[in-house]
Design a protein around this motif. Structure first.
Motif, PDB file in Angstrom:
ATOM      1  N   PRO A  17      47.811  54.003  27.854  1.00 49.87           N
ATOM      2  CA  PRO A  17      48.772  53.102  28.492  1.00 49.87           C
ATOM      3  C   PRO A  17      49.471  52.259  27.418  1.00 49.87           C
ATOM      4  CG  PRO A  17      46.534  52.297  28.774  1.00 49.87           C
ATOM      5  CD  PRO A  17      46.416  53.662  28.183  1.00 49.87           C
ATOM      6  N   VAL A  18      50.585  51.673  27.782  1.00 51.06           N
ATOM      7  CA  VAL A  18      51.302  50.808  26.841  1.00 51.06           C
ATOM      8  C   VAL A  18      50.470  49.579  26.519  1.00 51.06           C
ATOM      9  CG1 VAL A  18      53.438  49.511  26.441  1.00 51.06           C
ATOM     10  CG2 VAL A  18      53.489  51.631  27.789  1.00 51.06           C
ATOM     11  N   SER A  19      49.753  49.070  27.528  1.00 51.06           N
ATOM     12  CA  SER A  19      48.881  47.919  27.339  1.00 51.06           C
ATOM     13  C   SER A  19      47.650  48.108  28.209  1.00 51.06           C
ATOM     14  CB  SER A  19      49.602  46.613  27.711  1.00 51.06           C
ATOM     15  OG  SER A  19      49.984  46.619  29.085  1.00 51.06           O
ATOM     16  N   ALA A  20      46.578  47.376  27.900  1.00 51.23           N
ATOM     17  CA  ALA A  20      45.362  47.389  28.718  1.00 51.23           C
ATOM     18  C   ALA A  20      44.959  45.932  28.902  1.00 51.23           C
ATOM     19  CB  ALA A  20      44.253  48.196  28.050  1.00 51.23           C
ATOM     20  N   THR A  21      45.303  45.373  30.053  1.00 51.35           N
ATOM     21  CA  THR A  21      45.093  43.944  30.245  1.00 51.35           C
ATOM     22  C   THR A  21      43.953  43.687  31.233  1.00 51.35           C
ATOM     23  OG1 THR A  21      46.961  44.009  31.810  1.00 51.35           O
ATOM     24  CG2 THR A  21      47.421  43.266  29.562  1.00 51.35           C
ATOM     25  N   VAL A  22      44.259  43.624  32.513  1.00 51.85           N
ATOM     26  CA  VAL A  22      43.231  43.293  33.502  1.00 51.85           C
ATOM     27  C   VAL A  22      42.382  44.520  33.823  1.00 51.85           C
ATOM     28  CG1 VAL A  22      42.803  42.238  35.743  1.00 51.85           C
ATOM     29  CG2 VAL A  22      44.872  41.649  34.475  1.00 51.85           C
ATOM     30  N   LEU A  23      41.057  44.309  33.964  1.00 52.12           N
ATOM     31  CA  LEU A  23      40.124  45.362  34.341  1.00 52.12           C
ATOM     32  C   LEU A  23      39.499  45.055  35.698  1.00 52.12           C
ATOM     33  CD1 LEU A  23      38.121  45.834  30.999  1.00 52.12           C
ATOM     34  CD2 LEU A  23      40.164  47.061  31.739  1.00 52.12           C
ATOM     35  N   GLU A  24      39.177  46.111  36.445  1.00 50.77           N
ATOM     36  CA  GLU A  24      38.504  45.950  37.732  1.00 50.77           C
ATOM     37  C   GLU A  24      37.811  47.263  38.076  1.00 50.77           C
ATOM     38  OE1 GLU A  24      37.753  44.173  41.722  1.00 50.77           O
ATOM     39  OE2 GLU A  24      37.944  43.500  39.637  1.00 50.77           O
ATOM     40  N   PHE A  25      36.587  47.186  38.579  1.00 46.62           N
ATOM     41  CA  PHE A  25      35.873  48.379  39.015  1.00 46.62           C
ATOM     42  C   PHE A  25      36.097  48.601  40.504  1.00 46.62           C
ATOM     43  CE2 PHE A  25      33.504  48.069  35.045  1.00 46.62           C
ATOM     44  CZ  PHE A  25      33.338  49.416  34.730  1.00 46.62           C
ATOM     45  N   ALA A  26      36.273  49.880  40.874  1.00 48.13           N
ATOM     46  CA  ALA A  26      36.399  50.244  42.286  1.00 48.13           C
ATOM     47  C   ALA A  26      35.057  50.635  42.855  1.00 48.13           C
ATOM     48  CB  ALA A  26      37.393  51.392  42.452  1.00 48.13           C
ATOM     49  N   ASP A  27      34.318  51.457  42.131  1.00 50.69           N
ATOM     50  CA  ASP A  27      33.022  51.931  42.597  1.00 50.69           C
ATOM     51  C   ASP A  27      32.176  52.265  41.381  1.00 50.69           C
ATOM     52  OD1 ASP A  27      34.021  54.397  41.686  1.00 50.69           O
ATOM     53  OD2 ASP A  27      34.721  54.952  43.673  1.00 50.69           O
ATOM     54  N   ASP A  28      31.206  53.154  41.561  1.00 45.92           N
ATOM     55  CA  ASP A  28      30.253  53.425  40.500  1.00 45.92           C
ATOM     56  C   ASP A  28      30.880  53.967  39.227  1.00 45.92           C
ATOM     57  OD1 ASP A  28      28.494  52.614  42.358  1.00 45.92           O
ATOM     58  OD2 ASP A  28      27.474  54.543  42.616  1.00 45.92           O
ATOM     59  N   ASN A  29      31.984  54.685  39.325  1.00 51.80           N
ATOM     60  CA  ASN A  29      32.531  55.294  38.109  1.00 51.80           C
ATOM     61  C   ASN A  29      34.051  55.237  38.011  1.00 51.80           C
ATOM     62  OD1 ASN A  29      33.112  57.182  40.105  1.00 51.80           O
ATOM     63  ND2 ASN A  29      32.862  58.927  38.730  1.00 51.80           N
ATOM     64  N   THR A  30      34.686  54.340  38.750  1.00 59.69           N
ATOM     65  CA  THR A  30      36.140  54.204  38.683  1.00 59.69           C
ATOM     66  C   THR A  30      36.516  52.850  38.096  1.00 59.69           C
ATOM     67  OG1 THR A  30      36.466  55.619  40.611  1.00 59.69           O
ATOM     68  CG2 THR A  30      38.306  54.218  39.970  1.00 59.69           C
ATOM     69  N   LEU A  31      37.243  52.887  37.000  1.00 54.12           N
ATOM     70  CA  LEU A  31      37.681  51.672  36.317  1.00 54.12           C
ATOM     71  C   LEU A  31      39.201  51.576  36.401  1.00 54.12           C
ATOM     72  CD1 LEU A  31      37.116  49.207  34.435  1.00 54.12           C
ATOM     73  CD2 LEU A  31      37.465  50.782  32.502  1.00 54.12           C
ATOM     74  N   PHE A  32      39.703  50.504  37.018  1.00 54.77           N
ATOM     75  CA  PHE A  32      41.135  50.225  37.009  1.00 54.77           C
ATOM     76  C   PHE A  32      41.497  49.509  35.708  1.00 54.77           C
ATOM     77  CE2 PHE A  32      40.318  49.967  41.709  1.00 54.77           C
ATOM     78  CZ  PHE A  32      41.055  51.089  42.061  1.00 54.77           C
ATOM     79  N   VAL A  33      42.571  49.953  35.096  1.00 61.84           N
ATOM     80  CA  VAL A  33      43.117  49.295  33.906  1.00 61.84           C
ATOM     81  C   VAL A  33      44.575  48.959  34.199  1.00 61.84           C
ATOM     82  CG1 VAL A  33      43.672  49.503  31.460  1.00 61.84           C
ATOM     83  CG2 VAL A  33      41.566  50.534  32.345  1.00 61.84           C
ATOM     84  N   ALA A  34      44.900  47.678  34.187  1.00 64.88           N
ATOM     85  CA  ALA A  34      46.286  47.256  34.401  1.00 64.88           C
ATOM     86  C   ALA A  34      47.075  47.428  33.115  1.00 64.88           C
ATOM     87  CB  ALA A  34      46.329  45.804  34.861  1.00 64.88           C
TER      88      ALA A  34
END
Length: 418
Positions: A29-46
């Motif tokens: 990605p152009v940037s990796a700012t906010v992180l958040e987990f959805a479940d056991d193995n899914t990572l959101f990267v803003a």
């Protein structure tokens, strides 16, 4: 036939630019700012600069065997060594805790000759650091519309894209996204379904700001959490300088202009850094829900969810308050230097904390209910000839617990014999 229809739907969505799905490795990605987990193995990267959110599928993680605190002082130096950069070339953005392994994921960017590189680092409590190879992970991507562009800058050199995505919170299959967008109503709150599809909403938010004594539509939410207040899913949002606002999730329809309710003023001249929701023991040793608001220029505020719910039933603040706090009752807690925090487990909050002595970045845990680390202080209790009396049994046990949390179990003190 169902598979053909699904493929046709995906193709249509891709052609319209509503969303994109990628199942293979891809570019960073152009940037990796906010992180958040959805479940056991899914990572959101803003990706704030890129106006998109990436959902990475992580390898299956081994469950944590026990509740163990992070005691990694000087973590910033270790990360700089891992990445082969000077520690001053790193900007830290967020921390998230894996729901199964309880490892910390840290988003950051490194600077070199005017360019920035996004990085996510994984760290466990034993002090093992690893760079997450984002390019090798399967992912899906959600492109956002009408995101802020770098045509607008603040203080001459801060592009508006840095506020393109300010926070994420995943609740009941919906990813809430606070952001700055284009248009007269620049403060935008989005709801994005996950798995990603085209069923997202974008609402413009206005609030009454007690310190500024005006209705505001441009300033974005800086930090938020989503929880239930009296059974109603509600966004609890903090803005710069520092109103705390509630927004019913049911009002966040696509294209709606929504007025949030200002339930507290937490202090002028301050930027909120994080808002987290968790359960912990209260002063009566009963489990209770709390919201913790971390600040850049002030002590953190601990707020009972019960008090938030009571304040949410009232009309909200509507008159100016320049100097003092107002609205819902808060308890100040000593979390100076904490930049970002995450709910680690039933016992701890994991934090990225600037060490005010060394200047390095620490990765340390704070015990819920205490909200301080005993090894940050030298007090009367530290002297070797100090004797606990029976009436201090509670203090001795509490201090022994905090010593163990911080890795000083060898300093645990027994009750002195008479």
């Amino acid at each position: 036939m169902k598979n053909i229809k699904l493929l046709n739907k995906l193709a249509a969505g891709l052609s319209l630019g509503l969303f994109s799905l990628t199942v293979n490795a891809g570019a960073l990605p152009v940037s990796a700012t906010v992180l958040e987990f959805a479940d056991d193995n899914t990572l959101f990267v803003a990706d704030s600069d890129g106006g998109q959110i990436l959902a990475y599928s992580l390898p299956k993680a081994k469950p944590a065997t026990a509740s163990t605190s992070f005691n990694l002082e000087g973590a910033g130096s270790q990360i700089a060594k891992l990445l082969g950069v000077d520690s001053l070339a790193i900007d830290y953005h967020d921390i998230a805790v894996h729901p199964v392994s309880k490892e910390a994921y840290i988003s950051l960017s490194t600077q070199f000759k005017g360019s920035r590189t996004p990085v996510v680092v994984r760290v466990n409590q034993a002090g093992e650091f690893a760079k997450v190879d984002l390019a090798s992970l399967p992912k899906t991507v959600k492109k956002l519309t009408a995101t802020a562009t770098d045509d607008v800058t603040f203080w001459r050199d801060i592009p508006a894209t840095t506020l393109g995505i300010t926070d994420l919170d995943f609740v009941n299959g919906t990813l809430y996204v606070s952001s700055l967008s284009t248009g007269e109503f620049a403060s935008t709150l989005r709801k994005v379904s996950y798995p990603f599809d085209d069923s997202s909403t974008s609402s413009n938010i206005e609030i009454y700001h007690t310190v500024h004594n005006q209705t505001e539509t441009r300033a974005p939410i800086r930090a938020m959490t989503v929880l239930e207040l009296d059974g109603v899913e509600t966004v609890v949002a903090a803005y710069t300088c520092t109103p705390l606002v509630t927004i019913p999730a049911s009002k966040l329809n696509d294209g709606a202009h929504v007025k949030g309710k200002t339930v507290a003023e937490l202090g002028y001249g301050n930027t909120p850094l994080d808002v987290i929701h968790f359960s912990a023991q209260n002063q009566q040793q009963q489990m209770e829900e709390f919201v913790l608001v971390l600040h850049k220029e002030r002590s953190a505020d601990l707020i009972r969810v019960a008090d938030l719910a009571a304040a949410n039933k009232q009309p909200g603040l509507s008159t100016p308050e320049m100097w003092a706090k107002a609205g819902v009752a808060t308890r100040p807690v000593p979390l100076a230097g904490v930049l970002q925090a995450a709910d680690q487990d039933a016992q701890f909050i994991a934090t990225l904390k600037r060490n005010l002595v060394t200047g390095d970045m620490d990765l340390v845990s704070f015990r819920k209910g205490a909200y301080f680390r005993l090894n940050d202080f030298i007090s009367e209790y530290n002297f070797s000839d100090y004797k606990y009396v029976p009436e201090q049994e509670m203090f001795r046990n509490f201090q022994n617990l905090l010593k163990t949390d911080a890795g000083y179990s060898d300093l645990v003190r027994q009750l002195e014999e008479k």
